[in-house]
Design a protein around this motif. Sequence first.
Motif, PDB file in Angstrom:
ATOM      1  N   ILE A 161       0.840  -1.208   0.000  1.00  0.00           N
ATOM      2  CA  ILE A 161       0.000   0.000   0.000  1.00  0.00           C
ATOM      3  C   ILE A 161       0.872   1.255   0.000  1.00  0.00           C
ATOM      4  CG2 ILE A 161      -1.676   1.318   1.355  1.00  0.00           C
ATOM      5  CD1 ILE A 161      -2.800  -1.425   2.286  1.00  0.00           C
ATOM      6  N   LYS A 162       1.979   1.197   0.763  1.00  0.00           N
ATOM      7  CA  LYS A 162       2.917   2.325   0.769  1.00  0.00           C
ATOM      8  C   LYS A 162       3.478   2.562  -0.631  1.00  0.00           C
ATOM      9  CE  LYS A 162       7.234   3.944   2.852  1.00  0.00           C
ATOM     10  NZ  LYS A 162       8.376   3.602   3.749  1.00  0.00           N
ATOM     11  N   LYS A 163       3.799   1.468  -1.328  1.00  0.00           N
ATOM     12  CA  LYS A 163       4.319   1.591  -2.682  1.00  0.00           C
ATOM     13  C   LYS A 163       3.244   2.118  -3.640  1.00  0.00           C
ATOM     14  CE  LYS A 163       7.499  -1.236  -4.018  1.00  0.00           C
ATOM     15  NZ  LYS A 163       8.275  -2.417  -4.524  1.00  0.00           N
ATOM     16  N   THR A 164       1.978   1.818  -3.356  1.00  0.00           N
ATOM     17  CA  THR A 164       0.880   2.334  -4.176  1.00  0.00           C
ATOM     18  C   THR A 164       0.925   3.854  -4.240  1.00  0.00           C
ATOM     19  OG1 THR A 164      -0.602   0.461  -3.768  1.00  0.00           O
ATOM     20  CG2 THR A 164      -1.633   2.556  -4.348  1.00  0.00           C
ATOM     21  N   PHE A 165       1.077   4.488  -3.068  1.00  0.00           N
ATOM     22  CA  PHE A 165       1.111   5.949  -3.023  1.00  0.00           C
ATOM     23  C   PHE A 165       2.366   6.494  -3.717  1.00  0.00           C
ATOM     24  CE2 PHE A 165      -1.945   5.191   0.433  1.00  0.00           C
ATOM     25  CZ  PHE A 165      -2.942   6.091   0.054  1.00  0.00           C
ATOM     26  N   GLU A 166       3.466   5.739  -3.663  1.00  0.00           N
ATOM     27  CA  GLU A 166       4.675   6.150  -4.379  1.00  0.00           C
ATOM     28  C   GLU A 166       4.425   6.127  -5.891  1.00  0.00           C
ATOM     29  OE1 GLU A 166       7.735   3.504  -3.105  1.00  0.00           O
ATOM     30  OE2 GLU A 166       7.877   4.342  -1.090  1.00  0.00           O
ATOM     31  N   LYS A 167       3.714   5.092  -6.361  1.00  0.00           N
ATOM     32  CA  LYS A 167       3.430   4.977  -7.786  1.00  0.00           C
ATOM     33  C   LYS A 167       2.447   6.050  -8.260  1.00  0.00           C
ATOM     34  CE  LYS A 167       6.089   1.562  -8.896  1.00  0.00           C
ATOM     35  NZ  LYS A 167       7.190   1.760  -9.871  1.00  0.00           N
ATOM     36  N   ILE A 168       1.502   6.417  -7.401  1.00  0.00           N
ATOM     37  CA  ILE A 168       0.581   7.510  -7.746  1.00  0.00           C
ATOM     38  C   ILE A 168       1.390   8.793  -7.955  1.00  0.00           C
ATOM     39  CG2 ILE A 168      -1.312   8.973  -6.955  1.00  0.00           C
ATOM     40  CD1 ILE A 168      -2.394   6.589  -5.410  1.00  0.00           C
ATOM     41  N   LYS A 169       2.350   9.016  -7.067  1.00  0.00           N
ATOM     42  CA  LYS A 169       3.196  10.213  -7.149  1.00  0.00           C
ATOM     43  C   LYS A 169       3.988  10.244  -8.457  1.00  0.00           C
ATOM     44  CE  LYS A 169       6.774  12.716  -4.581  1.00  0.00           C
ATOM     45  NZ  LYS A 169       7.683  12.690  -3.398  1.00  0.00           N
ATOM     46  N   ASP A 170       4.459   9.073  -8.909  1.00  0.00           N
ATOM     47  CA  ASP A 170       5.290   8.994 -10.112  1.00  0.00           C
ATOM     48  C   ASP A 170       4.478   8.947 -11.411  1.00  0.00           C
ATOM     49  OD1 ASP A 170       7.504   8.936  -8.485  1.00  0.00           O
ATOM     50  OD2 ASP A 170       7.681   6.751  -8.501  1.00  0.00           O
ATOM     51  N   SER A 171       3.167   8.721 -11.305  1.00  0.00           N
ATOM     52  CA  SER A 171       2.355   8.542 -12.503  1.00  0.00           C
ATOM     53  C   SER A 171       1.956   9.875 -13.123  1.00  0.00           C
ATOM     54  CB  SER A 171       1.092   7.740 -12.163  1.00  0.00           C
ATOM     55  OG  SER A 171       0.253   8.501 -11.304  1.00  0.00           O
ATOM     56  N   VAL A 200      -1.146   9.920 -14.926  1.00  0.00           N
ATOM     57  CA  VAL A 200      -2.606   9.840 -14.861  1.00  0.00           C
ATOM     58  C   VAL A 200      -2.970   8.821 -13.791  1.00  0.00           C
ATOM     59  CG1 VAL A 200      -4.731   9.346 -16.136  1.00  0.00           C
ATOM     60  CG2 VAL A 200      -2.785  10.341 -17.340  1.00  0.00           C
ATOM     61  N   VAL A 201      -4.081   9.067 -13.073  1.00  0.00           N
ATOM     62  CA  VAL A 201      -4.556   8.144 -12.036  1.00  0.00           C
ATOM     63  C   VAL A 201      -5.942   7.633 -12.416  1.00  0.00           C
ATOM     64  CG1 VAL A 201      -5.162   7.854  -9.606  1.00  0.00           C
ATOM     65  CG2 VAL A 201      -3.249   9.321 -10.237  1.00  0.00           C
ATOM     66  N   ILE A 202      -6.086   6.299 -12.416  1.00  0.00           N
ATOM     67  CA  ILE A 202      -7.408   5.680 -12.577  1.00  0.00           C
ATOM     68  C   ILE A 202      -7.859   5.227 -11.195  1.00  0.00           C
ATOM     69  CG2 ILE A 202      -8.701   3.751 -13.555  1.00  0.00           C
ATOM     70  CD1 ILE A 202      -6.814   3.777 -15.939  1.00  0.00           C
ATOM     71  N   TYR A 262      -3.094  14.918  -4.805  1.00  0.00           N
ATOM     72  CA  TYR A 262      -2.403  15.039  -6.095  1.00  0.00           C
ATOM     73  C   TYR A 262      -3.221  15.940  -7.018  1.00  0.00           C
ATOM     74  CZ  TYR A 262      -0.437  10.796  -4.056  1.00  0.00           C
ATOM     75  OH  TYR A 262       0.130   9.891  -3.200  1.00  0.00           O
ATOM     76  N   PRO A 263      -3.284  17.244  -6.716  1.00  0.00           N
ATOM     77  CA  PRO A 263      -4.182  18.154  -7.452  1.00  0.00           C
ATOM     78  C   PRO A 263      -3.817  18.341  -8.923  1.00  0.00           C
ATOM     79  CG  PRO A 263      -2.711  19.381  -5.993  1.00  0.00           C
ATOM     80  CD  PRO A 263      -2.534  17.942  -5.657  1.00  0.00           C
ATOM     81  N   GLN A 264      -2.544  18.111  -9.294  1.00  0.00           N
ATOM     82  CA  GLN A 264      -2.111  18.350 -10.667  1.00  0.00           C
ATOM     83  C   GLN A 264      -2.317  17.150 -11.581  1.00  0.00           C
ATOM     84  OE1 GLN A 264      -1.195  21.432 -11.472  1.00  0.00           O
ATOM     85  NE2 GLN A 264      -1.509  21.961  -9.314  1.00  0.00           N
ATOM     86  N   LYS A 265      -2.670  15.998 -11.021  1.00  0.00           N
ATOM     87  CA  LYS A 265      -2.754  14.786 -11.828  1.00  0.00           C
ATOM     88  C   LYS A 265      -4.161  14.582 -12.381  1.00  0.00           C
ATOM     89  CE  LYS A 265       0.991  12.419  -9.449  1.00  0.00           C
ATOM     90  NZ  LYS A 265       1.938  12.663 -10.539  1.00  0.00           N
ATOM     91  N   PRO A 266      -4.269  14.304 -13.679  1.00  0.00           N
ATOM     92  CA  PRO A 266      -5.586  13.967 -14.255  1.00  0.00           C
ATOM     93  C   PRO A 266      -6.147  12.721 -13.560  1.00  0.00           C
ATOM     94  CG  PRO A 266      -3.979  14.377 -15.999  1.00  0.00           C
ATOM     95  CD  PRO A 266      -3.211  14.315 -14.711  1.00  0.00           C
ATOM     96  N   LEU A 267      -7.422  12.771 -13.217  1.00  0.00           N
ATOM     97  CA  LEU A 267      -8.060  11.666 -12.495  1.00  0.00           C
ATOM     98  C   LEU A 267      -9.234  11.120 -13.301  1.00  0.00           C
ATOM     99  CD1 LEU A 267      -8.314  10.017  -9.826  1.00  0.00           C
ATOM    100  CD2 LEU A 267      -9.866  11.808  -9.012  1.00  0.00           C
ATOM    101  N   ILE A 268      -9.217   9.810 -13.532  1.00  0.00           N
ATOM    102  CA  ILE A 268     -10.326   9.132 -14.198  1.00  0.00           C
ATOM    103  C   ILE A 268     -11.002   8.230 -13.168  1.00  0.00           C
ATOM    104  CG2 ILE A 268     -11.019   7.565 -16.052  1.00  0.00           C
ATOM    105  CD1 ILE A 268      -8.493   8.361 -17.554  1.00  0.00           C
ATOM    106  N   VAL A 269     -12.295   8.437 -12.950  1.00  0.00           N
ATOM    107  CA  VAL A 269     -13.051   7.613 -12.004  1.00  0.00           C
ATOM    108  C   VAL A 269     -13.743   6.493 -12.780  1.00  0.00           C
ATOM    109  CG1 VAL A 269     -14.897   7.561 -10.294  1.00  0.00           C
ATOM    110  CG2 VAL A 269     -13.399   9.565 -10.453  1.00  0.00           C
ATOM    111  N   VAL A 270     -13.436   5.268 -12.405  1.00  0.00           N
ATOM    112  CA  VAL A 270     -13.992   4.097 -13.085  1.00  0.00           C
ATOM    113  C   VAL A 270     -14.872   3.316 -12.109  1.00  0.00           C
ATOM    114  CG1 VAL A 270     -13.434   1.855 -14.111  1.00  0.00           C
ATOM    115  CG2 VAL A 270     -12.126   3.881 -14.769  1.00  0.00           C
TER     116      VAL A 270
END
Length: 465
Positions: free
Chosen positions: A291-301, A303-305, A331-339
């Motif tokens: 889960i900790k790595k999940t947030f790291e990957k969000i930071k590096d991405s 776009v977020v789905i 992450y206010p600058q990242k495009p967010l797609i809600v699925v």
Amino acid sequence: MQYNDTIVALATPAGAGAIAVIRLSGEGAISIASAIFVSISGKNIASQKTHTVHLGHIKDGTRVVDEVLATIFKNPNSYTGENVVEFSCHGSNYIQQEIIQLCLRKGCRMATAGEFTLRAFLNGKMDLSQAEAVADLIASESEASHQLAIQQMRGGFSNEIKVLREELLNFASLIELELDFSEEDVEFANREEFQKLITRITNVLKRLIDSFATGNVLKNGIPVAIVGEPNVGKSTLLNSLLNEERAIVSDIAGTTRDTIEDEISIGGIGFRFIDTAGIRETSDTIEGLGIKKTFEKIKDSQVVILMFSAIELKGSKSNLQVEIEKIKNKYPQKPLIVVVNKVDQLSEKETSNLLSLIPNTSSLIPVSAKTGKGVEELKNTLLEFVNTGALRNNETIVTNTRHYDSLLKALEEIQKVQVGIDANLSGDLLAIDIRQALYYFGEITGEITNDDLLGNIFANFCIGK
């Protein structure tokens, strides 16, 4: 390193195949090839025209090694600008090594990584940025990265830099000339025209620097993080996007403990999808690390789905609004797609009623990762987030970190020149910053270089190129 000898290397990938190409380059390439190649028609290939192909045998003394095609390229009309011979032989590992060893015994040296392209650069067949594009072209895995490499290899970027450098060099020469007549107070460089040039160079440099953000992701693939609570279908969506069973799918919550990544091309653009561990409170140490790595990957991405389960939402077990706001705020600058996934388990009326209750978001997509429903719409939405206008319009896009660094330094020097102009500084002071800007322009195209720089660049090439 000496570059006046003759080198040899396998130009095709290592391993057995239908054919292999062995390349020789250097002053002695044709004479060495003549010593081991016997034409079927009895021709001496040393006396044949450039860009001709000949059928014959490679012989080690009286022993026939293989039947090959020998292609002749005479200097300067070759890739390297030197004499070049390419043997197209059968793709047996044994045959490849026999021919290469024979060439070595006749006076060749094994080529180092990228040495053929290095010789092309040293012999003026291409500039340094074009040479670097050769490696990018070989590594391209999507239409976009291929198009960027082709554009740079054809000189689109370097030509733009060369024009700016030449114009700035002309003004620098006039300013240097003024220094020789300083006692006579003569002004050769028109300050008004010089100001226009500096303004134009500043604008071009800023445009090229800004393009790096787009170019870098197009070249390396756009990272997309798939996040959400456990069991919402993240791994199933990854498999559906890739059209293969890449991730383990299970009803057991917390199956994905680490990130799983893979890349596909959508509309010619490379996307690197990252399946992450489900976000939840857990006492499991290993799952917690995931889960900790999940947030790291969000930071590096890029776009977020953010995924939700339609079943969970129907049962009001998940607070969608809170989760959306949590990601947006962090992450206010990242495009967010809600699925919203698993809509196949609801009726059309239930799905419609559910979606009407969800807070308005510009990118809300109902999908069934299991059946593939809505996946194409998701792909199209991802493409909308990519600024491909510059690519479609064939504009220059910077993709190389070394070029980006030199452009930043050149802009810094040009801005110093602008400060000097505004302060009405003398020509000798302006000349210092102009020379430095010219130096950084020259670094990009290779007009100014050193052995360490060339070593770092060509070390990343494959042998045989």
